[in-house]
Design a protein around this motif. Sequence first.
Motif, PDB file in Angstrom:
ATOM      1  N   ASP A 138      -5.145  -5.437  10.068  1.00  9.45           N
ATOM      2  CA  ASP A 138      -6.595  -5.677  10.125  1.00  9.45           C
ATOM      3  C   ASP A 138      -7.044  -4.603   8.690  1.00  9.45           C
ATOM      4  O   ASP A 138      -7.656  -3.135   8.812  1.00  9.45           O
ATOM      5  N   VAL A 139      -6.558  -5.213   7.514  1.00 13.10           N
ATOM      6  CA  VAL A 139      -7.478  -4.528   6.856  1.00 13.10           C
ATOM      7  C   VAL A 139      -8.765  -4.464   6.041  1.00 13.10           C
ATOM      8  O   VAL A 139      -9.383  -3.693   5.154  1.00 13.10           O
ATOM      9  N   GLN A 140      -8.746  -4.643   7.081  1.00 11.50           N
ATOM     10  CA  GLN A 140     -10.370  -4.914   6.747  1.00 11.50           C
ATOM     11  C   GLN A 140     -11.131  -3.113   7.246  1.00 11.50           C
ATOM     12  O   GLN A 140     -12.394  -3.035   6.688  1.00 11.50           O
ATOM     13  N   ASP A 141      -9.952  -2.425   7.847  1.00 16.64           N
ATOM     14  CA  ASP A 141     -10.744  -1.224   8.407  1.00 16.64           C
ATOM     15  C   ASP A 141      -9.828   0.065   7.096  1.00 16.64           C
ATOM     16  O   ASP A 141      -9.704   1.080   7.812  1.00 16.64           O
ATOM     17  N   LEU A 142      -9.849  -0.521   5.709  1.00 16.12           N
ATOM     18  CA  LEU A 142      -8.597   0.202   5.036  1.00 16.12           C
ATOM     19  C   LEU A 142      -9.955   0.813   3.945  1.00 16.12           C
ATOM     20  O   LEU A 142     -11.056   0.643   3.858  1.00 16.12           O
ATOM     21  N   THR A 143      -9.520   2.466   3.670  1.00 15.24           N
ATOM     22  CA  THR A 143     -10.195   3.480   3.265  1.00 15.24           C
ATOM     23  C   THR A 143      -9.576   3.108   1.840  1.00 15.24           C
ATOM     24  O   THR A 143      -8.548   2.110   1.376  1.00 15.24           O
ATOM     25  N   TYR A 144     -10.292   3.735   0.765  1.00 21.96           N
ATOM     26  CA  TYR A 144      -9.817   4.141  -0.622  1.00 21.96           C
ATOM     27  C   TYR A 144      -8.513   5.065  -0.333  1.00 21.96           C
ATOM     28  O   TYR A 144      -7.766   4.401  -0.849  1.00 21.96           O
ATOM     29  N   ALA A 145      -8.799   6.247   0.372  1.00 22.80           N
ATOM     30  CA  ALA A 145      -7.390   6.555  -0.280  1.00 22.80           C
ATOM     31  C   ALA A 145      -5.642   5.802   0.468  1.00 22.80           C
ATOM     32  O   ALA A 145      -4.878   5.636   0.362  1.00 22.80           O
ATOM     33  N   SER A 146      -6.179   5.438   2.028  1.00 21.04           N
ATOM     34  CA  SER A 146      -5.381   4.598   2.708  1.00 21.04           C
ATOM     35  C   SER A 146      -4.824   3.497   1.134  1.00 21.04           C
ATOM     36  O   SER A 146      -3.586   3.019   1.831  1.00 21.04           O
ATOM     37  N   SER A 181       4.490  -8.315  -5.753  1.00 22.69           N
ATOM     38  CA  SER A 181       5.064  -7.359  -4.298  1.00 22.69           C
ATOM     39  C   SER A 181       5.344  -8.418  -2.922  1.00 22.69           C
ATOM     40  O   SER A 181       4.437  -9.295  -2.805  1.00 22.69           O
ATOM     41  N   ASN A 182       6.075  -7.215  -2.713  1.00 17.36           N
ATOM     42  CA  ASN A 182       5.702  -8.720  -1.263  1.00 17.36           C
ATOM     43  C   ASN A 182       5.501  -8.025  -0.761  1.00 17.36           C
ATOM     44  O   ASN A 182       6.276  -7.483   0.703  1.00 17.36           O
ATOM     45  N   ILE A 183       4.242  -7.865  -0.346  1.00 21.44           N
ATOM     46  CA  ILE A 183       2.792  -7.554   0.547  1.00 21.44           C
ATOM     47  C   ILE A 183       2.394  -8.443   1.443  1.00 21.44           C
ATOM     48  O   ILE A 183       1.364  -9.119   0.648  1.00 21.44           O
ATOM     49  N   MET A 184       1.651  -8.347   2.647  1.00 21.20           N
ATOM     50  CA  MET A 184       0.716  -9.511   3.632  1.00 21.20           C
ATOM     51  C   MET A 184       0.260  -8.347   4.011  1.00 21.20           C
ATOM     52  O   MET A 184       0.097  -7.352   4.470  1.00 21.20           O
ATOM     53  N   PHE A 185      -1.459  -9.030   3.611  1.00 21.30           N
ATOM     54  CA  PHE A 185      -2.564  -8.212   4.462  1.00 21.30           C
ATOM     55  C   PHE A 185      -2.542  -9.759   5.288  1.00 21.30           C
ATOM     56  O   PHE A 185      -3.390 -10.942   4.615  1.00 21.30           O
ATOM     57  N   VAL A 186      -3.232  -8.968   6.304  1.00 23.61           N
ATOM     58  CA  VAL A 186      -3.884  -9.239   7.415  1.00 23.61           C
ATOM     59  C   VAL A 186      -5.634  -8.569   8.290  1.00 23.61           C
ATOM     60  O   VAL A 186      -5.469  -7.856   7.807  1.00 23.61           O
ATOM     61  N   GLY A 187      -6.598  -9.323   7.490  1.00 25.28           N
ATOM     62  CA  GLY A 187      -7.790  -9.433   8.228  1.00 25.28           C
ATOM     63  C   GLY A 187      -8.612 -10.124   9.190  1.00 25.28           C
ATOM     64  O   GLY A 187      -8.740 -11.443   8.598  1.00 25.28           O
ATOM     65  N   ASP A 188      -9.890  -9.821   9.526  1.00 23.41           N
ATOM     66  CA  ASP A 188     -11.096 -10.603   9.384  1.00 23.41           C
ATOM     67  C   ASP A 188     -12.006  -9.653   9.038  1.00 23.41           C
ATOM     68  O   ASP A 188     -12.727  -8.846  10.183  1.00 23.41           O
ATOM     69  N   LYS A 189     -12.906 -10.043   7.902  1.00 22.14           N
ATOM     70  CA  LYS A 189     -13.800  -9.647   7.533  1.00 22.14           C
ATOM     71  C   LYS A 189     -15.429  -9.516   8.751  1.00 22.14           C
ATOM     72  O   LYS A 189     -16.189  -8.433   9.280  1.00 22.14           O
ATOM     73  N   HIS A 190     -15.308 -10.788   9.990  1.00 22.69           N
ATOM     74  CA  HIS A 190     -15.830 -10.308  11.057  1.00 22.69           C
ATOM     75  C   HIS A 190     -15.822  -9.334  12.343  1.00 22.69           C
ATOM     76  O   HIS A 190     -16.835  -8.824  13.468  1.00 22.69           O
ATOM     77  N   GLN A 191     -14.668  -8.433  12.379  1.00 24.74           N
ATOM     78  CA  GLN A 191     -14.147  -7.058  12.964  1.00 24.74           C
ATOM     79  C   GLN A 191     -14.407  -6.070  12.597  1.00 24.74           C
ATOM     80  O   GLN A 191     -13.428  -5.348  12.430  1.00 24.74           O
ATOM     81  N   ALA A 192     -14.677  -5.939  11.303  1.00 31.59           N
ATOM     82  CA  ALA A 192     -14.982  -4.416   9.822  1.00 31.59           C
ATOM     83  C   ALA A 192     -15.529  -3.722  10.718  1.00 31.59           C
ATOM     84  O   ALA A 192     -16.799  -3.864  10.864  1.00 31.59           O
ATOM     85  N   ILE A 193     -15.162  -2.813  11.638  1.00 32.28           N
ATOM     86  CA  ILE A 193     -16.751  -2.087  12.971  1.00 32.28           C
ATOM     87  C   ILE A 193     -15.970  -0.710  12.405  1.00 32.28           C
ATOM     88  O   ILE A 193     -16.559   0.516  13.592  1.00 32.28           O
ATOM     89  N   TYR A 194     -15.737   0.338  11.176  1.00 35.48           N
ATOM     90  CA  TYR A 194     -14.618   1.216  10.904  1.00 35.48           C
ATOM     91  C   TYR A 194     -15.465   1.704  10.005  1.00 35.48           C
ATOM     92  O   TYR A 194     -15.134   2.696   9.152  1.00 35.48           O
ATOM     93  N   SER A 195     -16.641   1.521   9.313  1.00 38.91           N
ATOM     94  CA  SER A 195     -17.467   2.155   7.993  1.00 38.91           C
ATOM     95  C   SER A 195     -17.677   3.592   8.172  1.00 38.91           C
ATOM     96  O   SER A 195     -17.841   4.253   6.751  1.00 38.91           O
ATOM     97  N   PHE A 196     -18.120   4.040   9.406  1.00 34.97           N
ATOM     98  CA  PHE A 196     -18.074   5.342   9.713  1.00 34.97           C
ATOM     99  C   PHE A 196     -17.072   6.010   8.980  1.00 34.97           C
ATOM    100  O   PHE A 196     -17.372   7.236   8.453  1.00 34.97           O
ATOM    101  N   THR A 197     -16.003   5.552   8.783  1.00 39.43           N
ATOM    102  CA  THR A 197     -14.731   6.456   8.631  1.00 39.43           C
ATOM    103  C   THR A 197     -14.525   6.459   7.219  1.00 39.43           C
ATOM    104  O   THR A 197     -13.811   6.233   6.768  1.00 39.43           O
ATOM    105  N   GLY A 198     -15.827   5.466   6.155  1.00 40.07           N
ATOM    106  CA  GLY A 198     -15.350   4.640   4.824  1.00 40.07           C
ATOM    107  C   GLY A 198     -14.642   3.446   4.783  1.00 40.07           C
ATOM    108  O   GLY A 198     -14.388   3.107   3.673  1.00 40.07           O
ATOM    109  N   ALA A 199     -14.101   2.530   6.135  1.00 42.66           N
ATOM    110  CA  ALA A 199     -13.953   1.886   5.743  1.00 42.66           C
ATOM    111  C   ALA A 199     -14.478   0.212   4.885  1.00 42.66           C
ATOM    112  O   ALA A 199     -15.622   0.936   5.150  1.00 42.66           O
ATOM    113  N   SER A 200     -13.609  -0.229   4.132  1.00 43.83           N
ATOM    114  CA  SER A 200     -14.521  -1.022   3.990  1.00 43.83           C
ATOM    115  C   SER A 200     -14.016  -2.672   3.972  1.00 43.83           C
ATOM    116  O   SER A 200     -12.600  -2.245   3.446  1.00 43.83           O
ATOM    117  N   THR A 201     -14.477  -3.968   3.761  1.00 44.20           N
ATOM    118  CA  THR A 201     -13.843  -5.216   3.336  1.00 44.20           C
ATOM    119  C   THR A 201     -13.824  -5.563   1.671  1.00 44.20           C
ATOM    120  O   THR A 201     -12.494  -6.317   1.836  1.00 44.20           O
TER     121      THR A 201
END
Length: 626
Positions: free
Chosen positions: A230-238, A251-271
Amino acid sequence: MDYMLSNNHQQMIEHIEGPLLVNAAPGTGMQTATIKRLGNILRTFKGNYRILILTFNRLMAQQFKERIHNEIENDGKDKSDRFFIGTIHQFARDIVETRGDILGLKSNEIILIDSIESENILKNILISRSNTNLSFQNSDLTKKTNLLRDISSYISRQKRELKQPLPYEDIVNNVVEFYDSIYYEYDLYLKARSLIDIDDLILLAYRIINERPSINEIYQRIYKFACVFDVQDLTYASYQLLQTLYPDKNSNIMFVGDKHQAIYSFTGASTSYMKHFETYYNPIVVKLTVNYRSSSEIISLSQKLIPSLDAAVHTANKGEVLVREFEDEDAEATWIAENTLNLVKLGHQELTEKIRWDNIAIIARNRSMLRRIEKQFIKRNIPFANKTFGILESESTIMQVFELGLRLIINHQDKYYLELFQSLMKLSRQNTFDHKNPTDNGITLLKHFESLIGEEWKYSYKTLLQAWSLLCGPEIKFTDSLLLLEKHYLSNMKVENAEELNVFMSDLKMWRDFWQTYILDTNEYNLIGFKNKLLSLSKTHGSVGVRFLTAHSSKGLEFDVVHIVGVNEGVFPISEKSIEEDRQILYVAISRAKRLLYLSYTKSSSLNFASRKRKPSRFLKEMGLL
């Protein structure tokens, strides 16, 4: 269904080292492919390391735990040693609680406060400030509430942007300086009492690994691989926390997300952080678009709502989508209860197997919209799990008193819960207790009130004191405490009706479940740790049955049958300013349904003691349903 027929799934599974970005629409087999990839990593990449799995949804984390336990082989060893599975806030809390001493925090004394406690602290700061004392105290309730909300939001935003408070001048010249000064005093208050709020978790974790490179190196050695969902819901801090942990572009890091499910902008989340990840790490990109979950009717509906949605249908099931209009919320609630009852009793032609209670969901925009439906379910004895209850976990009065006592034992200086306690026990403000002396504690405070309470509580209060006393001392006897209350209630209380007894027994079961969940995750029991764990546990009416959810809390879940209520203008969407995000919120709710989807709206509203005409949502027309 074998998801592995997809070449894209196979590409994801076989990717071992290096960054990976997965664009995954709902129902595309992302979890299955991830589990197989994790097993492949353990078989291929040997060594003593752990895999970090982070979600923004506690239920999704639990699903991963169960599937890893059942599906991944680990040479006969304990699988829990190979993974950290939880939300990003749980991972941050682990860093703070184990490394907090670096920032001067006493790790064994840290207490995580909730939003109610946070606002109460801010209120006391405002009252104590000489330059705001009179103006704040003389303001009406609405102005006070709005000011507290604005300041709380400002402080939360500052923390999500990793901005620490700075000392302020005696004279503040504008609103921003005033808010900054409150932030500074609030921060001092928390530090002096070893308190932290939810936004502190990521801020403090980031400071620990950013300011101490040696600590960061330890975490990098331990967690060789990371999977973030749900990386579409990441904030700047996270995002900064993750990038600091994994600064290497390989780095061995995997991001999984869906820009169409970005519904937490009120927490500062951004795609935008998904885009930055793709630019900075230059990862292998995999797209999962074939939907294995939902019927063709539901997927077609989603594509009409989100025209840019790239989704393909795998199932041959057509499914069913129905829209219903009702006069008001009472009529809507009655029909939903009756329809649910009939589906379970009689089944449906689109489903050959029997429909179970727990395979049905009722989804609303907010919790208050579910309360009338809840009453109809209770009336018909339909089992359900709900999260719409309010400030306290408990519903029965005696358990509310017990719960408030528990909170005061944990922090006897908590004025908010002290006031709630006095109000519930019908004690006047003159009967307060001066507990500022450092030798005082919660149980002393509760014993003090015994001589002040009215006759109606005299007998029960003695039992409550015995129950609270079992929570103090070196050994916490929480189960014995609840058993004592149960025996007292069943033997001595006059129960007017069966529902009153059901509420009390439901509360008891809830607290037993909370305690069992807590002790399974730790070897050292203490009430502060229990309280911190309690903040992450869901409040439910019962433990099984039809799920009552908000659209936000439904993410990551799936059901054969979904009812979406209140699909009106002013709800979906709330306003002209929020149309696109509200469109995505409705999409998230719709995509929870596998076979049967019911959308309902009302012509009028009887809420707030005033009948108001209402319009169906414009989204219903866009989807061709009206």
